[in-house]
Every structure is written in structure tokens, then in C-alpha cells.
Motif scaffolding. Sequence first.
Motif, PDB file in Angstrom:
ATOM      1  N   THR A  58       0.815  -1.216   0.000  1.00 49.90           N
ATOM      2  CA  THR A  58       0.000   0.000   0.000  1.00 49.90           C
ATOM      3  C   THR A  58       0.848   1.264   0.000  1.00 49.90           C
ATOM      4  OG1 THR A  58      -0.109  -0.078   2.420  1.00 49.90           O
ATOM      5  CG2 THR A  58      -1.908  -1.132   1.196  1.00 49.90           C
ATOM      6  N   THR A  59       2.163   1.106   0.062  1.00 48.50           N
ATOM      7  CA  THR A  59       3.062   2.256   0.049  1.00 48.50           C
ATOM      8  C   THR A  59       4.411   1.808  -0.505  1.00 48.50           C
ATOM      9  OG1 THR A  59       4.028   4.051   1.373  1.00 48.50           O
ATOM     10  CG2 THR A  59       3.871   1.885   2.427  1.00 48.50           C
ATOM     11  N   SER A  60       5.381   2.694  -0.487  1.00 50.76           N
ATOM     12  CA  SER A  60       6.716   2.371  -0.987  1.00 50.76           C
ATOM     13  C   SER A  60       7.372   1.287  -0.139  1.00 50.76           C
ATOM     14  CB  SER A  60       7.581   3.635  -0.955  1.00 50.76           C
ATOM     15  OG  SER A  60       8.953   3.311  -1.116  1.00 50.76           O
ATOM     16  N   PRO A  61       8.130   0.380  -0.775  1.00 47.99           N
ATOM     17  CA  PRO A  61       8.875  -0.607   0.022  1.00 47.99           C
ATOM     18  C   PRO A  61       9.883   0.050   0.957  1.00 47.99           C
ATOM     19  CG  PRO A  61       9.537  -0.664  -2.291  1.00 47.99           C
ATOM     20  CD  PRO A  61       8.309   0.166  -2.209  1.00 47.99           C
ATOM     21  N   PHE A  62      10.290   1.287   0.651  1.00 45.38           N
ATOM     22  CA  PHE A  62      11.207   2.000   1.543  1.00 45.38           C
ATOM     23  C   PHE A  62      10.515   2.394   2.851  1.00 45.38           C
ATOM     24  CE2 PHE A  62      13.212   3.197  -2.654  1.00 45.38           C
ATOM     25  CZ  PHE A  62      14.278   2.320  -2.509  1.00 45.38           C
ATOM     26  N   ASN A  63       9.180   2.451   2.839  1.00 44.41           N
ATOM     27  CA  ASN A  63       8.416   2.666   4.068  1.00 44.41           C
ATOM     28  C   ASN A  63       8.050   1.338   4.731  1.00 44.41           C
ATOM     29  OD1 ASN A  63       8.490   5.418   3.677  1.00 44.41           O
ATOM     30  ND2 ASN A  63       6.398   5.600   2.945  1.00 44.41           N
ATOM     31  N   LEU A  64       7.766   0.336   3.916  1.00 39.94           N
ATOM     32  CA  LEU A  64       7.349  -0.959   4.448  1.00 39.94           C
ATOM     33  C   LEU A  64       8.486  -1.677   5.170  1.00 39.94           C
ATOM     34  CD1 LEU A  64       5.218  -2.262   1.455  1.00 39.94           C
ATOM     35  CD2 LEU A  64       4.353  -1.566   3.690  1.00 39.94           C
ATOM     36  N   PHE A  65       9.705  -1.478   4.681  1.00 39.06           N
ATOM     37  CA  PHE A  65      10.869  -2.161   5.243  1.00 39.06           C
ATOM     38  C   PHE A  65      11.843  -1.107   5.775  1.00 39.06           C
ATOM     39  CE2 PHE A  65       9.199  -4.628   1.614  1.00 39.06           C
ATOM     40  CZ  PHE A  65       8.741  -5.746   2.313  1.00 39.06           C
ATOM     41  N   PRO A  66      11.770  -0.811   7.070  1.00 33.98           N
ATOM     42  CA  PRO A  66      12.531   0.314   7.645  1.00 33.98           C
ATOM     43  C   PRO A  66      14.027   0.273   7.369  1.00 33.98           C
ATOM     44  CG  PRO A  66      10.900  -0.469   9.216  1.00 33.98           C
ATOM     45  CD  PRO A  66      10.893  -1.444   8.079  1.00 33.98           C
ATOM     46  N   ASN A  67      14.657  -0.901   7.449  1.00 28.86           N
ATOM     47  CA  ASN A  67      16.099  -0.967   7.184  1.00 28.86           C
ATOM     48  C   ASN A  67      16.415  -0.572   5.744  1.00 28.86           C
ATOM     49  OD1 ASN A  67      16.741  -1.729   9.765  1.00 28.86           O
ATOM     50  ND2 ASN A  67      16.846  -3.926   9.309  1.00 28.86           N
ATOM     51  N   LYS A  68      15.568  -0.997   4.834  1.00 26.09           N
ATOM     52  CA  LYS A  68      15.742  -0.636   3.430  1.00 26.09           C
ATOM     53  C   LYS A  68      15.578   0.868   3.248  1.00 26.09           C
ATOM     54  CE  LYS A  68      14.345  -2.252  -1.144  1.00 26.09           C
ATOM     55  NZ  LYS A  68      13.563  -3.265  -1.880  1.00 26.09           N
ATOM     56  N   GLY A  69      14.594   1.436   3.934  1.00 28.01           N
ATOM     57  CA  GLY A  69      14.361   2.867   3.847  1.00 28.01           C
ATOM     58  C   GLY A  69      15.525   3.675   4.394  1.00 28.01           C
ATOM     59  N   ARG A  70      16.044   3.254   5.558  1.00 25.47           N
ATOM     60  CA  ARG A  70      17.191   3.968   6.130  1.00 25.47           C
ATOM     61  C   ARG A  70      18.398   3.897   5.211  1.00 25.47           C
ATOM     62  NH1 ARG A  70      14.939   2.131  11.043  1.00 25.47           N
ATOM     63  NH2 ARG A  70      16.003   0.119  10.895  1.00 25.47           N
ATOM     64  N   TYR A  71      18.614   2.717   4.643  1.00 24.07           N
ATOM     65  CA  TYR A  71      19.734   2.575   3.719  1.00 24.07           C
ATOM     66  C   TYR A  71      19.555   3.481   2.509  1.00 24.07           C
ATOM     67  CZ  TYR A  71      22.827   0.930   0.136  1.00 24.07           C
ATOM     68  OH  TYR A  71      23.775   0.904  -0.860  1.00 24.07           O
ATOM     69  N   MET A  72      18.342   3.492   1.948  1.00 22.05           N
ATOM     70  CA  MET A  72      18.097   4.281   0.737  1.00 22.05           C
ATOM     71  C   MET A  72      18.387   5.754   0.971  1.00 22.05           C
ATOM     72  SD  MET A  72      15.709   6.553  -0.698  1.00 22.05           S
ATOM     73  CE  MET A  72      14.136   6.245   0.098  1.00 22.05           C
ATOM     74  N   TRP A  73      17.891   6.325   2.078  1.00 24.45           N
ATOM     75  CA  TRP A  73      18.109   7.751   2.315  1.00 24.45           C
ATOM     76  C   TRP A  73      19.586   8.048   2.554  1.00 24.45           C
ATOM     77  CZ3 TRP A  73      14.823  10.877   0.472  1.00 24.45           C
ATOM     78  CH2 TRP A  73      13.464  10.573   0.454  1.00 24.45           C
ATOM     79  N   ARG A  74      20.296   7.143   3.241  1.00 27.28           N
ATOM     80  CA  ARG A  74      21.733   7.358   3.441  1.00 27.28           C
ATOM     81  C   ARG A  74      22.479   7.243   2.122  1.00 27.28           C
ATOM     82  NH1 ARG A  74      25.415  10.258   4.591  1.00 27.28           N
ATOM     83  NH2 ARG A  74      27.439   9.345   5.095  1.00 27.28           N
ATOM     84  N   ASP A  75      22.090   6.263   1.313  1.00 31.02           N
ATOM     85  CA  ASP A  75      22.718   6.108  -0.005  1.00 31.02           C
ATOM     86  C   ASP A  75      22.476   7.342  -0.860  1.00 31.02           C
ATOM     87  OD1 ASP A  75      24.099   4.565  -2.051  1.00 31.02           O
ATOM     88  OD2 ASP A  75      22.147   4.351  -3.024  1.00 31.02           O
ATOM     89  N   LEU A  76      21.260   7.867  -0.795  1.00 29.89           N
ATOM     90  CA  LEU A  76      20.928   9.068  -1.559  1.00 29.89           C
ATOM     91  C   LEU A  76      21.773  10.251  -1.097  1.00 29.89           C
ATOM     92  CD1 LEU A  76      18.744   8.978  -3.781  1.00 29.89           C
ATOM     93  CD2 LEU A  76      17.332  10.388  -2.301  1.00 29.89           C
ATOM     94  N   GLU A  77      22.007  10.344   0.202  1.00 26.71           N
ATOM     95  CA  GLU A  77      22.882  11.401   0.723  1.00 26.71           C
ATOM     96  C   GLU A  77      24.286  11.289   0.120  1.00 26.71           C
ATOM     97  OE1 GLU A  77      22.884  11.064   4.942  1.00 26.71           O
ATOM     98  OE2 GLU A  77      20.833  11.815   5.174  1.00 26.71           O
ATOM     99  N   ARG A  78      24.794  10.068   0.067  1.00 28.72           N
ATOM    100  CA  ARG A  78      26.135   9.864  -0.510  1.00 28.72           C
ATOM    101  C   ARG A  78      26.167  10.264  -1.976  1.00 28.72           C
ATOM    102  NH1 ARG A  78      26.073   4.708   2.503  1.00 28.72           N
ATOM    103  NH2 ARG A  78      25.416   3.691   0.567  1.00 28.72           N
TER     104      ARG A  78
END
Length: 202
Positions: A53-73
Motif C-alpha cells: 500500500t506504500t513504498s517498500p522503503f516505508n514498508l521495510f525500515p532498514n531498506k528505507g534507512r539505507y536508501m536515504w543514506r545512499d541518496l545522501e552519498r
Amino acid sequence: MPNRPVLDFWYEFASPYSFLSALRAEALADEAGVTLRWRPFLLGPIFAGQGWTTSPFNLFPNKGRYMWRDLERQTTRNGIRLMRPNPFPQNSLVAARVALAGREAGWTPAFSRALFTAAFSEGRNIAEEAVLVAALRQAGADPGQALPAARSEEVKGRLKAETELAKSLGIFGAPTFVTGDGELFWGDDRLEEALGWAADGR
């Protein structure tokens, strides 16, 4: 240009990695001698088919945290400002319709880059008409023509058809690049490989 190979760039305005690709794909495609075809679509119906019902980056918190950190890099490395939009993911329905409405006029790429920048570098809500209008003006498009066109049944139907086509191609995320011979490459980090395949084949 005639006879140039074509690479389809399937992107979703709510997708952070589509944002990265949108800012660099055109220049890289020109260098590779490839024509980039911008194809906005909606991931929501594809996610819904998987029971999400939403982005997998919201559904899976570890994946979401990784994605935002990766995006920062990635943005830091490329000198791009990053600001997380709120809400995330954004409602991209109208944005995708507007982008499709500009395909024949040729302002879809410039509009898309402007809107991605508004979302992910300025944290603005792309569902707001003022944000869409600003991006249209930045792209040299007339909001008085573009917005009514985006609301037309023809464009609404076209977006549904594009999203269904994405499903039929096996697209499950964004950005996805599809070459003329049907090869799929998923993710911003596959852009260069996709361009090479489009230009030279396997």
C-alpha cells in the motif's frame, strides 16, 4: 537524430533514484549517441499488485534507512542538494499526467527535471498546483495549456496505458531502462550499462 538507438527511461516522480537519473541521463545519452525516450508511469498500481500500500522503503525500515543514506552519498558526491519531501512517497498522479501531456511539445524532459528538483532538492509537494505551475514555467511550457491537457480523458487514458505497458514489460521499480531489443536495466546505477547496451548491443 535519425537512426540513433533509443533507450526508454521509465520513471516515477515519487522515486528518489528516478530523481538521480533524471538529472544526468540526457547528457549521458547524448555522449553515447542514444536517444532517450522519457516515459513517466505510476508505481502505485504495480506495488498494489504485490499487496503493498506504500513504498517498500516505508514498508521495510532498514531498506528505507539505507536508501536515504545512499541518496545522501550520491547527491553529495555529485554536488546536488537533497531534501526529503514530506509526505513520502509523494502523490505523483497529476505530475505524471502533466509530463505525458508535454511529450509532443517536447518539454517533458525539462519539466521532469524541474519537478524532481522541487521534490527532492527543495522538499516541495509535487501534488500542489503551484509547484506544478512553477516547474512548467521553468520548462518553458504554458501552464494555461498544459494543465487542462493533463486533465483530459485522452491523457488520463494514456497514463493508464503506459502503466499497463510497464507491467507487461516486467517493470517492478523505477527507474527502469529498456533497450530496443527489450533488455531491462533497473536502477540509477545501471544507467551507463543500459546506454552501452542500447548503443552497442550485448
